[in-house]
Design an enzyme around this catalytic site. Structure first.
Site: not given
Ligand code: GRF
Length: 219
Positions: A94-95, A111, A113, A149
């Site tokens: 989340m960065r 990544n 998404h 994204d």
């Molecule tokens: C997932 O839905 C991914 O697509 C998004 O953040 C969520 C992370 O879930 N980027 P996890 O930590 O892999 O369980």
């Protein structure tokens, strides 16, 4: 022909269920990527425990102690180099990354998404898809570029949106697909099977032509 698995790092911030799917898939010695490092920017990321139990090197680079994004990324980069990383998978990381970092890893940084990009960039994708009345939703694996994204799309999976769906139920069905396409996409990259042409990622004659998903009037 000798086959060398690509040394791969997974960057997480939380639960790590996609990380887990990648680690489990990569247990197969024939899988073309080897997960050698899990790095979290949060010391309390739940996913770290699973990686440790699986004897994968784990490290925390806490972004809060750095003055800025690039300073944080320079520390991450040192660790990636130390572990001789060739590919990176962001999995719930989340960065936002700076152009300095994404530039170093162009074509080697992936990544996942939880939406069918380019629709629903950003957060709360499932609630937004429901609020818009979308009938089809899904997930995307893409190369990372500086814009959030964005970046060439490697793979997508779609699910039908049901009348009974809540953001949570929809998220659960999408997550199951994430955990299928992410290991598949990483394998394609690790094997060097893909070609990037502009914004399109081409996979040549290995591509399949799946049955169209018609919602709700199929069958
Ligand atoms: C997932 O839905 C991914 O697509 C998004 O953040 C969520 C992370 O879930 N980027 P996890 O930590 O892999 O369980």
């Amino acid at each position: 022909m000798t086959f060398r698995r690509k040394r791969t790092a997974i960057l997480i911030s939380g639960r790590g269920s996609n990380m887990r799917a990648l680690i489990e898939r990569a247990r197969d010695p024939a899988y073309p990527a080897e997960i050698v490092l899990v790095l979290s920017n949060r010391p309390d990321a739940a996913g770290l425990a699973f990686a440790e139990e699986n004897n994968i090197a784990c490290t925390v680079v806490d972004h809060k102690i750095y003055a800025g994004r690039e300073e944080f990324e320079r520390s991450v980069q040192v660790l990636l180099e130390l572990h001789r990383i060739e590919l990176i998978c962001l999995a719930g990381f989340m960065r936002m990354l700076t152009p300095w970092f994404t530039g170093q890893w162009q074509g080697r940084l992936l990544n996942i998404h939880p939406a069918l990009l380019p629709a629903y960039r950003g957060l709360n994708t499932h609630a937004r898809a429901l609020a818009d009345g979308a009938k089809i939703h899904g997930c995307t694996v893409h190369f990372v570029v500086p814009a959030m994204d964005a970046g060439p799309i490697i793979a997508q999976a779609a699910v039908a949106v049901l009348d009974s769906d809540t953001p949570e139920s929809l998220a659960a069905r999408v997550l199951a697909e994430e955990q299928t396409i992410y290991p598949a996409a990483l394998a394609c990259i690790a094997e060097g099977r893909l070609r990037v042409k502009g914004n399109r990622v081409l996979c040549g004659d290995r591509a399949i032509a799946p049955t169209p998903l018609l919602v709700p009037f199929s069958g």
